[in-house]
Design an enzyme around this catalytic site. Structure first.
Site, PDB file in Angstrom:
ATOM      1  N   GLU A  15       0.826  -1.213   0.000  1.00  0.00           N
ATOM      2  CA  GLU A  15       0.000   0.000   0.000  1.00  0.00           C
ATOM      3  C   GLU A  15       0.863   1.267   0.000  1.00  0.00           C
ATOM      4  OE1 GLU A  15      -2.692  -0.609   3.356  1.00  0.00           O
ATOM      5  OE2 GLU A  15      -4.103  -1.605   1.998  1.00  0.00           O
ATOM      6  N   ASP A  53      -8.350  -9.006   3.956  1.00  0.00           N
ATOM      7  CA  ASP A  53      -8.122  -7.908   4.896  1.00  0.00           C
ATOM      8  C   ASP A  53      -9.170  -7.865   6.010  1.00  0.00           C
ATOM      9  OD1 ASP A  53      -7.135  -5.685   6.077  1.00  0.00           O
ATOM     10  OD2 ASP A  53      -7.708  -4.272   4.514  1.00  0.00           O
ATOM     11  N   GLU A 110     -12.478  -2.314  12.301  1.00  0.00           N
ATOM     12  CA  GLU A 110     -12.513  -1.594  11.031  1.00  0.00           C
ATOM     13  C   GLU A 110     -13.639  -2.076  10.134  1.00  0.00           C
ATOM     14  OE1 GLU A 110      -8.888  -1.911   8.742  1.00  0.00           O
ATOM     15  OE2 GLU A 110      -9.752  -0.874   7.016  1.00  0.00           O
TER      16      GLU A 110
HETATM   17  C1  BDP Z   1      -6.132  -2.246   6.144  1.00  0.00           C
HETATM   18  C2  BDP Z   1      -6.432  -0.874   6.621  1.00  0.00           C
HETATM   19  C3  BDP Z   1      -5.275   0.077   6.490  1.00  0.00           C
HETATM   20  C4  BDP Z   1      -4.026  -0.579   7.051  1.00  0.00           C
HETATM   21  C5  BDP Z   1      -3.770  -1.860   6.338  1.00  0.00           C
HETATM   22  C6  BDP Z   1      -2.631  -2.660   6.926  1.00  0.00           C
HETATM   23  O1  BDP Z   1      -7.525  -0.388   5.887  1.00  0.00           O
HETATM   24  O2  BDP Z   1      -5.616   1.240   7.165  1.00  0.00           O
HETATM   25  O3  BDP Z   1      -2.936   0.266   6.931  1.00  0.00           O
HETATM   26  O4  BDP Z   1      -4.870  -2.707   6.454  1.00  0.00           O
HETATM   27  O5  BDP Z   1      -2.902  -3.598   7.649  1.00  0.00           O
HETATM   28  O6  BDP Z   1      -6.995  -3.082   6.865  1.00  0.00           O
HETATM   29  O7  BDP Z   1      -1.473  -2.366   6.667  1.00  0.00           O
END
Ligand code: BDP
Length: 699
Positions: free
Chosen positions: A290, A363, A391
Site C-alpha cells: 500500500e 483484509d 474496522e
Molecule cells: C487495512 C487498513 C489500512 C491498514 C492496512 C494494513 O484499511 O488502514 O494500513 O490494512 O494492515 O486493513 O497495513
C-alpha cells in the site's frame, strides 16, 4: 471549636450528598478490573526470594484485592523445561502458593487467582487440584496503529493513548525520566496492568504505516519512558519502522538494504535504542505494501530487507516481524498474492525473523477463509495477526464479539494432517492483535468491545479456552455476576459476530463496504480511476448468472494453495462450507442450498435474519437495565439502536443492489426495503479519521 464543628458538618453533608453519584458514577474505565477486596490477605515472598518491581505489583494486587484470609506465598521454581512465564497455583491447609520460574509468571499467577475469585471459580483450586498454566504463545503482542500526531489509523476510541508531546524523553544516562503529566503516566500504567491481567506481554507502539520520525532520538527517548512503565508489568516495547528511514530520517540517498551505509545506519540506530531500552523487543515492518517503501524499491527482496534488519537486532536478541500484507494493483486474485510472493522465500529468513500474516488473505473481513500462507511455509517462522479494532465490523458502534472468529481460525488450522502442518521454526510462537484502544475514558469506545481486548489476551495465552467461557468471565468481572445478566449477555455476545456477518457479508461475500472508512454498505462503490482491487465489484463479481469470486482450480486457483483436505473441500461447490461459498465460488443465483432454497433466496434471508437479530439485541439490552449502571446502559443502548438501524440499511442496500443482477423476486416474507436503491446510493456517511458516526448521520 464550634466553628470547627460547623465546618466538619458542612463537609460531611457535602460528602454525603456526593456519595450516591460517586458510588454510581461509572464510565467503564475500570475495564474488567473491579475487585472489591477486603485487605485481608497476607502475602509473603518465599524464603530467599528477592523483591522486584514486578513482585511488588503482584503483592500489592493481592494485598488490596484478595478477599480470603489465608497466607499467599510467592515462590520461585527452578526453570526446568518450563516456559519462564508458566506458573502453578497450589492450595494447602496453610494457604496458597503461587510458583513460577519468573517474576512475570508470579504476576500472571496473581491475576489468575484474582480472576478465579471474581468469577466464583475458587472451588477449582483444591489441595488435590493445583492449577498449572503455561502460555501457548511466547509473544502476545498488541499492534497499535497510532501515529505520532495523535491520530489512530482505524481507531474508534478517540485519539492515541500516547500523548507524545507530554511524554518525557529518557536521558542517555539511563535514569528514569520524570513525568510532568502524572495523569498520563497513571493511564499508561493502567494500560499495562490491564494487559498483564490477561497475559499480553508486548506492544508495538506505533502504526505499521510508520513515519521515519518514529526513529528520531527524541521519539526513542519517549518510547523508553513508556517502556519503563510497562516493564514491571512484564511487557516489552516494539516499534513499527518505515523501511525508508535511512533516507527519510537519516539523510542518506538510499534505503537499499544491501548498501553498506544503510546497513550501518540501521545498526547504529538499533544500538541507540538498546542503550535506552535494554529489553527492546524489535521491529514490525510493513514494506512494499500500500505504497510503503521496501526493499523491492531497490530491486531487492523481502529476504534482503528482513534479514538486514534482523542482523542489526540479533546481537541484542531483538526480532523482526515482517508483514505479509502485500498485494499489487492489477492482480488476478489478491487472495493469492502473499503466498505467491512469500513461498519462494521459504527457508531464507534469519532465525529472528517472523512473517506476520493476517488471519485471512484479504483484509480482516467479517468472515474470511484462513490465509493459505499460514498452512504452507515449512521453514519460516510465521505468526497470525488479528484485528481487534473493528474496522470492518462496525467500528465502536456495533457489538461484535470476535472470539468466535478467532476460534474458527484456530480450528481451521487444525484440519490438515499434522504432518502437513509441520514447521521447523515453531520453537517460539507469536500472535498479534491490532489494538482497539484509544484515549476514550472507557478505552475502547464501546463498553462491550473491551471484551475483544480481553479475549485476545486470553486466547493468545490459551487457544483452547472457549469463546463462551471468555465471554462469561469478561461479563462477570466487568458488569455483574448475576446470571440474569450474564446468561443472556453471553448468548448475545456469542451470537454477535454471526449476526454481523449475516447483515453485512453472508455466505462468504467480502469487501463490499463503503470506500475509505469501511463503515456501511457500498457494494456499488466505484469512483473513476480507482484500483480495481479496492472496489467491491472485484470481490462480489455479481452478474446476470450469479455471484461470488471463482477461486477454484478453474478460476484463480486460490484453492490450490491449501493443503488437503481443505483444497478439495473448498474446490468443490457441493462440499465447500456454505458460509464461504461466495468466497470460493461464482455460484448461480439458482444454485440449490442445503435448506432447499436457491442461493438468491438464501442470500435475502441471511440479510433478513441478520437485521432481525440486531433488532433483538436492542431488546435484550433493554432487559439488562436493572443490572447495569445508567451510564454504561445508555451508552450501549444508542449503540445497539444504531446497530439495528445499520443492519436494516445493509439489508436494503445489498438486497436491492444484488437484485439488479439476479433479476429475481425478493421472497414475500422479507421485510420490504424502506429506501430505494438510488436514494441509498447517493448516501455516503461522513466520518472523520477516528470518530464513529453520530446517530443522526444515518438516512
Ligand atoms: C487495512 C487498513 C489500512 C491498514 C492496512 C494494513 O484499511 O488502514 O494500513 O490494512 O494492515 O486493513 O497495513
Amino acid at each position: 471549636m464550634a466553628k470547627h464543628n460547623f465546618r466538619t458538618f458542612i463537609l460531611w453533608t457535602l460528602a454525603l450528598l456526593m456519595l450516591p453519584s460517586t458510588m454510581w458514577a461509572e464510565n467503564g474505565s475500570d475495564l474488567w478490573l473491579r475487585y472489591k477486596g477486603s485487605n485481608t490477605a497476607q502475602v509473603i515472598l518465599s524464603k530467599g526470594l528477592k523483591s522486584s518491581p514486578t513482585l511488588r505489583i503482584a503483592m500489592n494486587e493481592l494485598n488490596s484485592n484478595w478477599t480470603g484470609n489465608e497466607t499467599i506465598t510467592l515462590q520461585r521454581t527452578a526453570h526446568g523445561g518450563d516456559k519462564p512465564e508458566s506458573f502453578t497455583l497450589t492450595r494447602t491447609a496453610q494457604g496458597i502458593t503461587l510458583a513460577s520460574p519468573s517474576d512475570a509468571g508470579m504476576l500472571y499467577a496473581s491475576y489468575t487467582l484474582l480472576r478465579l475469585q471474581q468469577t466464583g471459580q475458587l472451588s477449582r483450586l483444591t489441595p488435590n487440584n493445583p492449577i498449572s498454566e503455561s502460555p501457548q504463545n511466547d509473544v502476545r503482542i498488541l499492534n497499535h496503529w497510532d501515529n505520532p500526531n495523535g491520530t489512530v489509523e482505524r481507531g474508534y476510541a478517540g485519539a492515541s493513548l500516547w500523548k507524545w508531546d507530554a511524554i518525557p524523553v529518557k536521558a542517555k544516562s539511563g535514569k528514569q525520566a520524570k513525568w510532568n503529566d502524572t495523569a498520563l503516566q497513571a493511564r499508561i500504567e493502567q494500560y499495562a496492568r490491564a494487559n498483564a491481567s490477561v497475559g499480553i506481554n508486548a506492544t508495538v507502539l506505533n502504526n505499521v504505516n510508520a513515519k521515519p520520525l518514529m526513529l528520531s532520538a527524541d521519539m526513542i527517548g519517549k518510547a523508553a519512558s513508556i517502556a519503563d512503565i510497562l516493564r514491571p508489568y512484564g511487557m516489552r516495547v516494539y516499534l513499527a519502522v518505515n523501511f525508508g528511514s535511512p533516507h527519510g530520517l537519516g539523510g542518506l540517498d538510499t534505503a537499499d538494504p544491501l548498501n553498506p551505509e544503510v546497513i550501518k545506519w540501521w545498526k547504529n540506530k538499533v544500538d541507540s535504542i538498546y542503550q535506552l531500552i535494554p529489553d527492546f523487543g524489535g521491529f514490525l515492518v510493513k514494506a512494499n505494501s500500500e505504497g510503503e517503501p521496501g526493499p523491492m524499491d531497490y530491486g531487492r527482496t523481502h529476504v534482503d530487507g528482513a534479514n538486514m534488519l534482523a542482523d542489526a537486532l540479533a546481537p541484542h536478541k531483538g526480532i523482526v516481524m515482517w508483514r505479509a500484507f502485500v498485494y499489487a494493483p492489477g492482480s488476478k486474485d489478491r487472495a493469492n498474492q502473499a503466498y505467491e510472493e512469500f513461498m519462494p522465500l521459504d527457508g531464507k529468513f534469519r532465525d529472528n525473523v517472523t512473517i506476520q500474516i493476517k488471519n485471512g488473505p484479504i483484509d480482516f473481513q467479517p468472515r474470511e477463509a484462513v490465509s493459505p500462507l499460514l498452512f504452507s511455509m515449512k521453514h519460516t517462522r510465521m505468526m497470525p495477526e488479528f484485528q481487534i479494532t473493528q474496522e470492518y465490523t462496525g467500528h465502536s458502534i456495533h457489538t461484535c464479539y470476535l472470539a468466535p472468529m478467532w476460534k474458527e481460525f484456530f480450528h481451521t488450522l487444525q484440519i490438515p494432517a499434522a504432518s502437513d502442518m509441520a514447521n521447523d521454526k515453531n520453537d517460539m510462537r507469536l500472535i498479534a492483535g491490532v489494538a482497539n484502544i484509544g484515549d476514550d475514558i472507557n478505552w475502547c469506545g464501546n463498553d462491550l468491545a473491551q471484551a475483544n481486548w480481553y479475549a485476545f489476551g486470553r486466547l493468545a495465552w490459551n487457544e483452547q479456552l472457549t469463546s463462551e467461557e471468555i465471554a462469561r468471565e469478561f461479563l462477570m468481572q466487568t458488569f455483574t455476576a448475576d446470571p440474569q445478566f450474564v446468561d443472556p449477555m453471553t448468548a448475545l455476545l456469542m451470537h454477535s459476530r454471526e449476526t454481523v456477518v449475516s447483515y453485512m457479508m453472508p455466505l462468504g461475500l467480502h469487501h463490499i463496504f463503503a470506500g475509505g472508512h469501511h463503515y456501511g454498505p457500498e457494494p456499488w462503490y466505484a469512483p473513476r480511476g480507482s484500483r480495481e482491487d479496492w472496489l467491491p465489484r472485484y470481490y462480489h463479481r455479481a452478474d446476470s448468472l450469479g455471484i461470488g469470486f471463482d477461486r477454484t482450480s478453474k478460476g484463480s486457483r486460490n484453492t490450490q494453495q491449501y493443503p488437503e483436505p481443505l483444497r478439495s473441500l473448498y474446490d468443490n461447490i457441493n462440499t465447500c462450507p456454505e458460509n464461504l461459498i461466495l468466497w470460493f465460488h461464482h455460484a448461480s443465483w439458482d444454485y440449490l442450498m442445503q435448506d432447499g432454497l436457491t442461493l438468491w433466496q438464501n442470500l435475502c434471508y441471511k440479510y433478513e435474519t441478520g437485521a432481525r437479530e440486531a433488532e433483538q439485541f436492542v431488546e435484550v439490552w433493554q432487559q439488562m437495565k436493572p443490572y447495569v449502571d445508567s451510564e454504561r446502559y445508555e451508552s450501549m443502548l444508542w449503540r445497539f439502536q444504531r446497530q439495528a438501524r445499520d443492519a436494516w440499511w445493509w439489508h436494503d442496500a445489498c438486497i436491492l443492489y444484488f437484485q439488479q443482477f439476479s433479476q429475481r423476486p425478493i421472497p414475500a416474507d422479507i421485510t420490504a426495503p424502506r429506501f430505494q436503491l438510488d436514494q441509498l446510493m447517493k448516501f455516503h456517511i461522513p466520518i472523520d479519521n477516528y470518530r464513529a458516526p453520530k446517530p443522526e448521520q444515518l438516512p
